[in-house]
Design a protein around this motif. Structure first.
Motif, short mmCIF file in Angstrom:
data_model
loop_
_atom_site.label_atom_id
_atom_site.label_comp_id
_atom_site.label_asym_id
_atom_site.label_seq_id
_atom_site.Cartn_x
_atom_site.Cartn_y
_atom_site.Cartn_z
N THR A 1 -65.56 -9.05 -11.27
CA THR A 1 -66.66 -8.53 -10.46
C THR A 1 -67.74 -9.59 -10.36
N ASP B 1 -61.47 -6.40 -3.17
CA ASP B 1 -62.20 -5.31 -2.55
C ASP B 1 -63.60 -5.84 -2.29
N LYS C 1 -66.66 -3.83 -3.19
CA LYS C 1 -67.01 -3.76 -4.61
C LYS C 1 -67.24 -5.13 -5.23
N THR D 1 -65.17 -7.35 -5.94
CA THR D 1 -64.21 -7.42 -7.05
C THR D 1 -62.86 -7.94 -6.58
#
Length: 120
Positions: free
Chosen positions: A23, A72, A75, A77
């Motif tokens: 992340t 993603d 996100k 991430t």
């Protein structure tokens, strides 16, 4: 400030699976390539897989057919799904970010690493 947080490592038996997550924050995630490297004890760091900003994917030979990488952007991430794990996959796995997968190894943007241990 660029930050990359790797997670998802652990202890798994040979043949098992793990999913690592990276992340990110502090930079335009959608525009960056995010990839994974690993370093086993006593060995050089080696590249594993990379997800380009254009959706392209790159895997080194030992990862092909066993590892998949996905991202993603909502996100911030990137995921590394690792299947059919082997004892030789044991290492600390790091994520990194750069403009392109081809220059990822030279980046200054690294996460802290997550330990993957595969028992045989």
């Amino acid at each position: 400030e660029v930050q990359l947080q790797a997670s998802g490592g652990g202890l798994v038996q040979a043949g098992g699976s793990l999913r690592l997550s990276c992340t990110a924050s502090g930079f335009p995630f959608d525009d960056y390539a995010i990839g994974w490297f690993r370093q086993a004890p006593g060995k050089e760091r080696e590249e594993v897989s990379c997800s380009g900003a254009d959706g392209s994917e790159y895997h080194v030979d030992f990862a092909k057919g066993r590892f998949t990488i996905s991202r993603d952007n909502a996100k911030n991430t990137v995921y590394l799904q690792m299947n059919s794990l082997k004892a030789e996959d044991t290492a600390v796995y790091y994520c990194a970010a750069s403009w392109f997968c081809t220059i990822l190894a030279g980046t200054d943007n690294w996460g802290q690493g997550t330990q993957v241990t595969v028992s045989s």
